[in-house]
Each structure stands twice: as C-alpha cells, then as structure tokens.
Design an enzyme around this catalytic site. Structure first.
Site, PDB file in Angstrom:
ATOM      1  N   ASP A  99       0.867  -1.166   0.000  1.00 42.55           N
ATOM      2  CA  ASP A  99       0.000   0.000   0.000  1.00 42.55           C
ATOM      3  C   ASP A  99       0.912   1.228   0.000  1.00 42.55           C
ATOM      4  OD1 ASP A  99      -2.325   1.477   0.012  1.00 42.55           O
ATOM      5  OD2 ASP A  99      -3.173   0.526   1.784  1.00 42.55           O
ATOM      6  N   ALA A 100       0.363   2.400  -0.227  1.00 41.65           N
ATOM      7  CA  ALA A 100       1.188   3.593  -0.396  1.00 41.65           C
ATOM      8  C   ALA A 100       2.089   3.828   0.820  1.00 41.65           C
ATOM      9  CB  ALA A 100       0.302   4.808  -0.627  1.00 41.65           C
TER      10      ALA A 100
END
Length: 483
Positions: free
Chosen positions: A256-257
């Site tokens: 995920d970011a």
C-alpha cells in the site's frame, strides 16, 4: 555488487511512482526509460478517456513494458469516474446481490475500460472482510462481513479483471476489515491470534490466489501475534512465511502507499519504509500519490545505501525486481476477452437495493442529504440522489448543525427522504433521524455501510450498499423520484 548505474536500474525496477497533472512530465518519462517499474494514476491524472490513453501511451514510448496502475474498485472508489461517480456498484452491493457471474461480469467490464486506456494493473479487488461496523476505511469496499461470501466474490472479481488482460491486485493482506482506524492516518491494530485470521480474514486471499491473482497488496496494520510493533508491510512473518509459505502465493507483493502514516511514521520516513518493506518480502513499492522526481531519488538513494551497509540483501532486491518484471511481461502477453453491454452497472445496482418498510406516499418529497466526509481512499467524488432527481427539491445539511423542526418546517407537510452515508456513526445523524421520524413521515436511504442500526419510527429504510452514480440512480428510481 553491481555498478552504481546497475544498482540504480535494479532499485527503480521495484518502484511505482506517480505524477501530477494529465500529461506525464519529463521526469516521469525519463525515470521510466531508466527502469522505473511504473506509475499509479489518481483522479488528478484523469480527465477523459482519450487523454488517459495519450498519457499511458507517452509512458510506453519511454519503455514498452511499463506498469500503469490505478485504484478502480467501482462503487465508492473510482478514478476513471471521479468527476461523476462510478457507473458500477461497489463490492458491498455485489456481495448483497450474491451472483458470482454478475461480479465476474462487472469486474470484466471494469477491466475492459482500463485496458482501453492503457492501464494494465488494477489495485483491486478489495477482499477485506468488513467485520467492524465502524471501520472507517473499508466499509462498502468489502463484499460483506461473511468470509466465505467474500472469498467467493474475490475469486470471481480476479477472474473477471484478468480475463480483460488487466492484472488484479487483491488487498489488503492479511485483512483490514476488523480495524476501527484508518491506516492513511495512523497504524491500526488487529490484536487477534493467527487462528482467527485464518478463519475470518484470510479465506478471501486464498480464493484470490486460487483464481490466479497476479498481485496482492499489503496492509499497513499491526497484528501483534505476527508483526510485533511493526506493520504487516514490513513483516517477513506475514509476507514470506504466511503469504508465500502457507498460502503458496508466487506473484508480486505490492505495498500500500508508503506515504501513508501507517507505514511512513512506523519507519521514520518513506525511504526507510521502502527499505523495510523490501526486507520484509515486498516486491513492488507503491510510493504514494504525492510524488515528484526528488522523492523518487530520495527513496532510490535510501535503498542503495541499505544495500551497501547490509540492511538489505542484494538477492532480495533482485528477486523483487524479477517478480515485477514478470508481472510486466504477463500484461504484455495477455490475450484479453472483450465484454459487451452498456447498462451492466446500473442493472446490478438496481438488484442490490434492499427495502425494509413501506415505500408509499412519497409524492413531491423534500430530499435531505446529510453531509458525510469522504475518506482519503474515496476522494471527493459526487454522491447522493441529486443527479437523478426529477422535480424533487433537495436540501444538503450537516446533521449536527440542523434540527428536526427546521426540516419539518421546510418540508411544509411533504414527506422527507433522508439520504446519508454510514448514518449510524455520523455525528448527530441518528438523533436527527429519530427526532424527525417521531412526528413526520420519513424514509431513510443509507448509501454507506448499513450496520445493524435501524432508526425508530421511519416509514422505510432503504439500503443501497454504496454511493456510486449507479447506486444513486437505483435508489432514485425505486423511490419514483427520477424524471
């Protein structure tokens, strides 16, 4: 150890950047040519289909096997339709209909739209099991709260996307559905034993793997039994021992970011987070949305420094780059099957709507939409019944800043249709609804996660299982409010 230029190209091959605007800037194309694995598109990169196709073509001119990713979940999380709302219902609606062939067709259609504009990786489906009614970030992005139902739809979604030649990325491993915090803003904790994860959270990931998902995204959540104080994104126990060892996943593990606080704050910055994610078993690093050339260079320098000082093994980064290159090769070799049908999403949304109570006496109602903030994942996408109303009057209010008497007076004897998202946890929402319904005919339209709460005294409670353009039209049609 490879040369400096060799290390740089190797490290770039493990990274997904992003860029501002609707045209890739020079630095984005240059880094792509140098070996950057790819870019993620966000709403700010999207204007219209021809523009997106031109942007992705520009990246492919720099390097033909570039990965172009996007969060196109349908429903509440859309980038292609961020200006209007998605023409497809999201996962909660599909789970409520519980027609696996429909889920496969919807995801196939989404995949076709992505492929047509040059996107080859969809950061979807969300396969978290939403077991917490107050979950602030998953909610209607989930196929439901039952692990077996979510698992069945997870497999169908993966099959549909990948039949269109777009790689699916099931998320967020090992399961974000039981959290009551948003990992964009902090590090949530799921404090349960592994046996609970196996029974509750992991079956959908097993189904996605069985369906051939090319990628799985990590969750920035803490599971003390497995990860200690760190997020799962940094954990070999999660990404290697569990995901690869126990569940047999051989594709790309995508983070995920890393700009999210659940990762960046836990590591002391995006660069250190990238190093820890690679060491933990991740292959492809999603840096985030707010990316420029300087940030990419900072992360590259941090990873190279870690290779030189022993925090990272060269073989681990080589393995990550090889897996990412294999994903890119799959996207180029895929033989997509095209889908047909223009009203698929709207028809699906109609099937999802559920009504408790009686839908009568709704002539010329006052439609009241209660303000609800969007999550970072959703962005500011229009929602509600407004675009679909014929002559009905609509009023937008903040629940905590209005009162029942004001709305009764505005309605002037007309029935009220009260539209909200996640009404059970909206500040002032439950109190306003029940106070109004005590002496006025009220129909509630819940466009968020419905929870178990039902307001006392309302004539009907309508659940759409999402707030997409398709969900809004379905509700307006059911209530007889369309032109």
């Amino acid at each position: 150890m490879p040369t400096d230029s060799g290390l740089r190209r190797l490290v770039l091959g493990t990274m997904l950047a992003a860029f501002p605007g609707t045209t890739p800037p020079d630095w984005a194309r240059e880094l792509t040519a140098e070996g950057l694995a790819g870019h993620t598109l966000f709403g700010r990169n999207v204007d219209h289909p021809d523009q997106i196709a031109a942007a992705t073509a520009a990246l492919r001119e720099a390097r033909p096997d570039v990965l172009v990713a996007i969060d196109e979940e349908g429903g509440d999380v859309t980038r292609l339709a961020h200006a209007t709302g998605s023409p497809y219902p999201g996962n909660a609606a599909l789970g409520a209909v519980h027609d696996l062939a429909l889920t496969r067709r919807v995801y196939h259609a989404i995949g076709n739209e992505l492929a047509a504009v040059g996107v080859n990786v969809n950061l979807a489906p969300t396969v978290d099991v939403n077991t917490a009614d107050d979950n602030p970030i998953i909610g209607t992005r989930a196929f439901g709260a039952d692990p077996l139902r979510v698992a069945a739809h997870a497999g169908a979604a993966v099959e549909g996307l990948q039949a269109a030649g777009v790689a699916a990325c099931a998320k967020h491993f090992p399961g974000h559905g039981a959290t009551v915090a948003d990992s964009h803003l902090e590090l949530p904790t799921v404090d349960v034993p592994l046996s609970v994860l196996r029974d509750r959270d992991l079956p959908p990931f097993a189904a996605a793997i069985a369906a051939g998902a090319k990628a799985i995204m990590t969750a920035h959540i803490r599971v003390p039994a497995l990860t200690g104080e760190a997020p799962a994104t940094f954990s070999r126990a999660v990404l290697v021992d569990l995901l690869r060892g126990e569940y047999g996943f051989t594709g790309v593990v995508l983070t995920d970011a890393l700009e999210m606080k659940g990762a960046a704050d836990a590591a002391g910055g995006i660069g250190p987070a990238a190093v820890r994610a690679l060491a933990g078993g991740a292959d492809l690093l999603c840096i985030g949305a707010q990316v420029d050339a300087e940030l990419v260079e900072t992360v590259v320098a941090e990873i190279i420094a870690a290779l030189r000082d022993g925090r990272l093994d060269l073989s681990r980064v080589e393995q990550a780059a090889e897996r990412t290159a294999a994903l890119a090769a799959w996207t180029r070799a895929a033989a997509p099957v095209r889908a047909t049908g223009t009203d698929l999403g709207y028809a699906a949304a109609r099937r999802a709507v559920q009504v408790e109570g009686i839908l009568t006496g709704l002539d010329a109602p006052l439609v009241v939409q209660l303000f609800a903030a969007s999550t970072i994942a959703e962005g500011r996408v229009p929602w509600g019944l407004g675009p679909h109303l014929g002559g009905a009057e609509q009023l937008r209010v903040v629940a905590a800043e209005t009162d029942a008497e004001t709305l009764r007076s505005r309605a002037a004897g007309r029935p009220i249709v009260l539209v909200g998202r996640h009404l059970h946890r909206l500040p002032g929402g439950p109190e306003l609804v029940e106070s109004l319904a005590g002496s006025h005919p009220v129909t509630v339209v819940e466009m968020g996660w419905p929870s178990r709460w039902r307001p006392i005294g309302v004539r009907a409670f309508v659940t759409t299982y999402g707030a997409s353009h398709a969900n809004g039209r379905a509700a307006a049609e059911l209530l007889g409010l369309t032109a």
